[in-house]
Design a protein around this motif. Sequence first.
Motif, mmCIF file in Angstrom:
data_model
loop_
_atom_site.group_PDB
_atom_site.id
_atom_site.type_symbol
_atom_site.label_atom_id
_atom_site.label_comp_id
_atom_site.label_asym_id
_atom_site.label_seq_id
_atom_site.Cartn_x
_atom_site.Cartn_y
_atom_site.Cartn_z
ATOM 1 N N VAL B 20 7.639 0.490 -36.274
ATOM 2 C CA VAL B 20 7.945 1.481 -35.233
ATOM 3 C C VAL B 20 9.283 1.121 -34.597
ATOM 4 O O VAL B 20 9.390 0.156 -33.858
ATOM 5 C CB VAL B 20 6.822 1.567 -34.185
ATOM 6 C CG1 VAL B 20 7.188 2.571 -33.093
ATOM 7 C CG2 VAL B 20 5.519 1.977 -34.847
ATOM 8 N N THR B 21 10.300 1.903 -34.941
ATOM 9 C CA THR B 21 11.646 1.587 -34.442
ATOM 10 C C THR B 21 12.038 2.492 -33.285
ATOM 11 O O THR B 21 13.117 2.375 -32.738
ATOM 12 C CB THR B 21 12.675 1.768 -35.571
ATOM 13 O OG1 THR B 21 12.474 3.057 -36.150
ATOM 14 C CG2 THR B 21 12.505 0.703 -36.640
ATOM 15 N N LEU B 22 11.152 3.422 -32.953
ATOM 16 C CA LEU B 22 11.463 4.413 -31.915
ATOM 17 C C LEU B 22 11.277 3.811 -30.519
ATOM 18 O O LEU B 22 10.274 4.030 -29.865
ATOM 19 C CB LEU B 22 10.561 5.636 -32.097
ATOM 20 C CG LEU B 22 10.813 6.829 -31.191
ATOM 21 C CD1 LEU B 22 12.179 7.424 -31.427
ATOM 22 C CD2 LEU B 22 9.747 7.884 -31.430
ATOM 23 N N THR B 23 12.254 3.055 -30.087
ATOM 24 C CA THR B 23 12.187 2.466 -28.739
ATOM 25 C C THR B 23 12.703 3.470 -27.718
ATOM 26 O O THR B 23 13.191 4.530 -28.082
ATOM 27 C CB THR B 23 13.071 1.214 -28.678
ATOM 28 O OG1 THR B 23 14.411 1.614 -29.016
ATOM 29 C CG2 THR B 23 12.602 0.157 -29.646
ATOM 30 N N GLU B 24 12.602 3.116 -26.454
ATOM 31 C CA GLU B 24 13.118 3.985 -25.395
ATOM 32 C C GLU B 24 14.606 4.237 -25.594
ATOM 33 O O GLU B 24 15.089 5.362 -25.410
ATOM 34 C CB GLU B 24 12.891 3.340 -24.024
ATOM 35 C CG GLU B 24 11.439 3.293 -23.576
ATOM 36 C CD GLU B 24 10.732 2.009 -24.016
ATOM 37 O OE1 GLU B 24 11.062 1.453 -25.081
ATOM 38 O OE2 GLU B 24 9.848 1.550 -23.272
ATOM 39 N N GLU B 25 15.330 3.194 -25.996
ATOM 40 C CA GLU B 25 16.784 3.324 -26.169
ATOM 41 C C GLU B 25 17.103 4.252 -27.337
ATOM 42 O O GLU B 25 17.987 5.090 -27.266
ATOM 43 C CB GLU B 25 17.422 1.945 -26.404
ATOM 44 C CG GLU B 25 17.457 1.048 -25.166
ATOM 45 C CD GLU B 25 16.089 0.501 -24.766
ATOM 46 O OE1 GLU B 25 15.172 0.476 -25.637
ATOM 47 O OE2 GLU B 25 15.912 0.121 -23.594
ATOM 48 N N HIS B 27 15.277 6.599 -28.402
ATOM 49 C CA HIS B 27 14.956 7.961 -27.991
ATOM 50 C C HIS B 27 16.107 8.592 -27.212
ATOM 51 O O HIS B 27 16.449 9.755 -27.429
ATOM 52 C CB HIS B 27 13.665 7.984 -27.160
ATOM 53 C CG HIS B 27 13.307 9.347 -26.663
ATOM 54 N ND1 HIS B 27 13.447 9.710 -25.349
ATOM 55 C CD2 HIS B 27 12.864 10.443 -27.311
ATOM 56 C CE1 HIS B 27 13.091 10.977 -25.216
ATOM 57 N NE2 HIS B 27 12.715 11.438 -26.385
ATOM 58 N N ASP B 28 16.732 7.814 -26.329
ATOM 59 C CA ASP B 28 17.892 8.322 -25.586
ATOM 60 C C ASP B 28 18.992 8.771 -26.540
ATOM 61 O O ASP B 28 19.602 9.819 -26.365
ATOM 62 C CB ASP B 28 18.446 7.243 -24.647
ATOM 63 C CG ASP B 28 17.534 7.032 -23.442
ATOM 64 O OD1 ASP B 28 16.663 7.909 -23.218
ATOM 65 O OD2 ASP B 28 17.666 6.010 -22.756
ATOM 66 N N ILE B 30 18.636 9.727 -29.645
ATOM 67 C CA ILE B 30 18.215 10.935 -30.361
ATOM 68 C C ILE B 30 18.429 12.164 -29.494
ATOM 69 O O ILE B 30 18.936 13.187 -29.962
ATOM 70 C CB ILE B 30 16.725 10.823 -30.777
ATOM 71 C CG1 ILE B 30 16.566 9.737 -31.828
ATOM 72 C CG2 ILE B 30 16.218 12.143 -31.305
ATOM 73 C CD1 ILE B 30 15.128 9.491 -32.236
ATOM 74 N N VAL B 31 18.074 12.059 -28.214
ATOM 75 C CA VAL B 31 18.240 13.202 -27.305
ATOM 76 C C VAL B 31 19.717 13.580 -27.211
ATOM 77 O O VAL B 31 20.071 14.768 -27.276
ATOM 78 C CB VAL B 31 17.665 12.872 -25.913
ATOM 79 C CG1 VAL B 31 18.049 13.933 -24.900
ATOM 80 C CG2 VAL B 31 16.144 12.761 -25.987
ATOM 81 N N GLU B 33 22.063 13.026 -29.427
ATOM 82 C CA GLU B 33 22.446 13.588 -30.715
ATOM 83 C C GLU B 33 21.981 15.046 -30.839
ATOM 84 O O GLU B 33 22.730 15.923 -31.271
ATOM 85 C CB GLU B 33 21.839 12.720 -31.829
ATOM 86 C CG GLU B 33 21.978 13.258 -33.230
ATOM 87 C CD GLU B 33 23.402 13.162 -33.751
ATOM 88 O OE1 GLU B 33 24.142 12.311 -33.230
ATOM 89 O OE2 GLU B 33 23.766 13.959 -34.650
ATOM 90 N N LEU B 34 20.731 15.295 -30.430
ATOM 91 C CA LEU B 34 20.187 16.652 -30.505
ATOM 92 C C LEU B 34 21.003 17.602 -29.642
ATOM 93 O O LEU B 34 21.360 18.701 -30.066
ATOM 94 C CB LEU B 34 18.728 16.658 -30.032
ATOM 95 C CG LEU B 34 17.651 16.327 -31.053
ATOM 96 C CD1 LEU B 34 16.299 16.247 -30.363
ATOM 97 C CD2 LEU B 34 17.590 17.387 -32.147
ATOM 98 N N ASN B 35 21.295 17.167 -28.418
ATOM 99 C CA ASN B 35 22.066 18.004 -27.513
ATOM 100 C C ASN B 35 23.425 18.338 -28.104
ATOM 101 O O ASN B 35 23.876 19.486 -28.044
ATOM 102 C CB ASN B 35 22.249 17.284 -26.169
ATOM 103 C CG ASN B 35 21.197 17.741 -25.171
ATOM 104 O OD1 ASN B 35 20.828 18.916 -25.152
ATOM 105 N ND2 ASN B 35 20.712 16.832 -24.362
ATOM 106 N N THR B 64 21.444 10.367 -40.332
ATOM 107 C CA THR B 64 22.102 9.864 -39.123
ATOM 108 C C THR B 64 21.865 8.382 -38.941
ATOM 109 O O THR B 64 22.435 7.761 -38.074
ATOM 110 C CB THR B 64 21.569 10.587 -37.900
ATOM 111 O OG1 THR B 64 20.163 10.409 -37.877
ATOM 112 C CG2 THR B 64 21.921 12.037 -37.932
ATOM 113 N N LEU B 66 19.095 7.261 -37.944
ATOM 114 C CA LEU B 66 18.145 7.068 -36.850
ATOM 115 C C LEU B 66 16.768 6.696 -37.346
ATOM 116 O O LEU B 66 16.248 7.275 -38.217
ATOM 117 C CB LEU B 66 18.055 8.340 -36.013
ATOM 118 C CG LEU B 66 19.258 8.519 -35.097
ATOM 119 C CD1 LEU B 66 19.262 9.918 -34.532
ATOM 120 C CD2 LEU B 66 19.226 7.508 -33.974
#
Lengths: 418, 66
Positions: B20-25, B27-28, B30-31, B33-35, B64, B66
Amino acid sequence: MKKYLAYAFGTFGHDAFYNTLSIYFMMFITSQLFTSGADEKMVGIVTSIIVIIRVGEIIFDPMIGGVVDNTNTRWGKFRPWILIGSIVSSIGLIFLFSDYGGLTFSHPTVYLILLAITFLLIDVFYSFSDIAIWSMLPAISIESKVRTRFGTASRLGSTLGAQIVIVIITPAIMLFSHWFSKVPFGQQTHAGWIGYVVIVALLCTGGALVTCLNIKEQTNLIRKNTKHTGLKDVFRAIKNNTQLLWIAASYFLFAFSYVVTNSLLMYYFRYRLGNAGAYTWVGVITCILGVVSVSIYPLLEKIIRRKAVYVGGIAFMLIGYVIFIFAGQSLGLVLLAVSFYFFPYPLIFLATLMTITDSVEYGQLKNGTRNESVTLSVRPLIDKLAGAASNGIVGIVAVAAGMTGNAKPSDISAHGVF
Amino acid sequence: MFYIPLILLIIAALIFFFKVTLTEEKHDEIVKELNKRLEKDESTDPDSAVSDDNNFVAPTTVKTGL
């Protein structure tokens, strides 16, 4: 603050409802409806109906998530389902705890059909509101931090809701029985049960209403990035979200292990310690430690991040196991082990929930479309699967270790237990 | 029999730790990048809403890291 309370109130009623349905309906069936030995067959049929519906419903969870994701109303996509789901299942619950106007005994077959329909409706509509209420998390905010606060509030609400039912059910039924049926306090009547069930139905619907009136989903660029989710898309959304799959794999093993241990503990108290009554202490410890550990989650997450919460939590549980292995028949040591074991559970739940919530954006980046409810439906799905799988396993193990019926502690060897 | 859940717990921790590499950081990131992508998408194609998905980059072509 008001919003957190509103969200917690929703999950409070929601879990009070769920515990009433999953624990106490069978108790009602055996203690109120079918009380004579000749009714044993009916109890067996009712049990089978319930098990089949519950296990069968599990695979529909992601599709229910898909339906919620496709919903688009002026009240958003969650609130209509939270409200409709709660109202329909609450009405269903009141019917379920009745004898359908006497049909139970005059026309048993009609009764069983009606019961199956009612239970199916409750299960499906409850799942709609369950998935909708929890999958609001990624819609309330895009920021992990805010999500964590809402997630913590909802978990606190659901923990209290689930526990309160266990605490108040017996006195509440006795009180209502005394009022409605004029029996001396201490006896339980059908009217008393109905009184209690109406309260639970009101708590569930009222909580849903409070949540819906106070919580709004956010509108932003990222959330607009959706398209219609067909049946294939539901499975693609889950399959392509590799992070979600890894979390799910880990959480399934965790949840399965947890439920198995939980049920084995009950057997352990009864057959190894020879003190089934002391098991009540496990309930008290879980309840108190649970509230404490949920409350410290946001702080812990801030300091050590959620991966450390998850892995560290499991390390804590392992310490519990080690103490347990050396505890033998000492109640004090067993309870110490139990404390170590249960304390991290809500923390691990929340670390999982928050990672799954954040995996919505991970999936969105990979799939090019956003699926909030489909993604979040994976968590209840795993919890239900783990519960069903452990039911099967524990029965087999208990029989193998000789922990059935009237076996005494001395009959069961330490070797058999471990 | 208490050893079975014990082993499952250890495996669960290992999967989470390594996979599981999806840390809080993360996630930030990714958000952000999405924006960035969605804004670009909206500005290059003002007639169609983002949700129409016409111009959205196919997921398979996006790498990416990610």
